[in-house]
Design a protein around this motif. Structure first.
Motif, PDB file in Angstrom:
ATOM      1  N   MET A 198       0.826  -1.203   0.000  1.00 34.56           N
ATOM      2  CA  MET A 198       0.000   0.000   0.000  1.00 34.56           C
ATOM      3  C   MET A 198       0.857   1.249   0.000  1.00 34.56           C
ATOM      4  O   MET A 198       0.574   2.229  -0.676  1.00 34.56           O
ATOM      5  CB  MET A 198      -0.952   0.008   1.216  1.00 34.56           C
TER       6      MET A 198
ATOM      7  N   SER B  75     -11.774  -6.924  -4.831  1.00 30.58           N
ATOM      8  CA  SER B  75     -10.871  -6.114  -4.026  1.00 30.58           C
ATOM      9  C   SER B  75     -10.509  -4.822  -4.761  1.00 30.58           C
ATOM     10  O   SER B  75     -10.830  -4.631  -5.935  1.00 30.58           O
ATOM     11  CB  SER B  75      -9.595  -6.906  -3.699  1.00 30.58           C
TER      12      SER B  75
ATOM     13  N   GLU C 195      -5.174  -5.509  -4.149  1.00 31.86           N
ATOM     14  CA  GLU C 195      -5.134  -5.894  -2.741  1.00 31.86           C
ATOM     15  C   GLU C 195      -5.673  -7.307  -2.535  1.00 31.86           C
ATOM     16  O   GLU C 195      -5.941  -7.710  -1.403  1.00 31.86           O
ATOM     17  CB  GLU C 195      -5.960  -4.901  -1.914  1.00 31.86           C
TER      18      GLU C 195
ATOM     19  N   GLY D 224      -1.789  -9.309  -1.937  1.00 31.48           N
ATOM     20  CA  GLY D 224      -1.434  -8.233  -2.844  1.00 31.48           C
ATOM     21  C   GLY D 224      -0.584  -8.737  -3.987  1.00 31.48           C
ATOM     22  O   GLY D 224       0.368  -9.503  -3.795  1.00 31.48           O
TER      23      GLY D 224
END
Length: 355
Positions: free
Chosen positions: A5, A138, A169, A173
């Motif tokens: 992220m 996702s 994600e 991931g």
């Protein structure tokens, strides 16, 4: 080591900073929209545990200019990831996303661009032995760059290629690369043909003081009643005199009908303007026919035709209380009914201007 992220946020920030400093020569007066379609190859993340690197997809999208150089684009994409395992289904992905893109250069030339976007992806995962299905929807983000060709043909078709770094994600991931090639087509394009016309300047003296716009014999500087009805008797100021009958030239009907022909519309429009300019005039709209057919039917037809003329004038802004429609049938001929020429003269509509 940064998380996935954090990597996504950093990539988006870098792309956004690059876009904010870009310069372009694009015309800002238009808000162009366009459709694009692409096939793409997927370079898969090795951590997916898929034994085959092949992945192919197809993307459809719609874009629109926001301002100088800036565009938004929405797209749907579907791809299949070959798993390379005999007896197992493949890995399917359906993407729905929106991108912010910045384009460089002129609208009709080669245009490099950068893009940044987010969306959702549905992963339809092949089943592994002894494990339940891992299908999931996702979040994903992407950054990329691309280029479009100059416009091809008169429809403005462009070739389009781009590369995207896609971070999803799903599960722990994954990071994939999409390499796309296709076309882009403008929507609502208006083709404008530029014609060069050479104009020879002619200088002519126009006696403005003696102009007579309605051809009633009274010059515009004196005429108090413009748009005088053709054939009407007028006074010294160009206004129609009362107590006269004027035949309405150019007002015709379909054979055996009270329906006005298309040629009558312009004439009646001018007549309406004349009546509006002289609101004090009261008149009878008189309908006449020749003597062919029964007298009863001729009288009915002449009344219907007079009514049609009145109805048109009222719709054009003339007060209905100033006019009375009367059908006289064949009772008031102005020529012989024994010849075709005479009968044509008798088939008429007249204005009888009252005292």
């Amino acid at each position: 080591m940064p998380s996935r992220m954090q990597t996504t946020v950093a990539a988006l920030a870098m792309a956004s900073a690059g876009l904010s400093t870009a310069q372009t020569a694009e015309n800002t007066n238009s808000k162009d929209s366009y459709f694009f379609s692409q096939a793409y190859y997927v370079v898969q993340d090795n951590e997916r545990a898929i034994y085959d690197d092949d992945g192919m997809g197809f993307r459809l999208g719609f874009g629109r200019q926001i301002s100088n150089g800036w565009h938004w684009e929405g797209n749907l994409a579907y791809n299949v990831l070959e798993n390379g395992i005999g007896g197992y289904t493949d890995y399917y992905q359906l993407h729905a996303g929106v991108d912010l893109a910045y384009r460089f250069g002129r609208a009709d030339g080669v245009r490099p661009f950068l893009l940044i976007g987010i969306g959702a992806v549905r992963d339809d995962v092949y089943p592994l032995a002894g494990r339940p299905s891992e299908d999931e929807t996702s979040f994903f983000s992407n950054v990329g760059f691309g280029i479009t060709s100059p416009e091809l043909f008169d429809i403005g078709l462009k070739l389009r290629a781009d590369a995207r770094y896609v971070i999803s994600e799903f599960a722990d991931g994954f990071e994939d690369g999409h390499f796309s090639l296709g076309f882009e087509l403008p929507l609502g394009r208006k083709t404008v043909t530029n014609t060069v016309v050479q104009v020879k300047e002619v200088v002519r003296e126009v006696p403005v003081a003696t102009a007579d716009s309605d051809n009633d014999g009274v010059i515009d500087g004196v005429d108090r009643c413009p748009n005088t009805l053709r054939g009407a008797k007028i006074d010294q100021y160009g206004c129609a005199q009362k107590a006269q009958t004027v035949k309405l030239e150019g007002v015709t009907f379909k054979t055996g009908s009270a329906e006005l022909t298309g040629d009558s519309i312009e004439t009646l429009t001018d007549i309406a303007s004349f009546l509006i300019n002289q609101p004090e005039l009261q008149l009878i709209i008189a309908g006449h026919t020749d003597s062919l057919g029964s007298a009863t039917l001729n009288k009915e037809l002449s009344q219907q035709r007079a009514d049609s003329v009145k109805f048109f004038l009222v719709r054009s802004g003339v007060e209905g209380s100033r006019m009375r429609a009367v059908g006289y049938g064949e009772s008031q001929p102005i020529a012989t009914n024994s010849t075709a020429t005479g009968r044509a003269k008798n088939r008429r509509v007249e204005f009888r201007i009252q005292k």
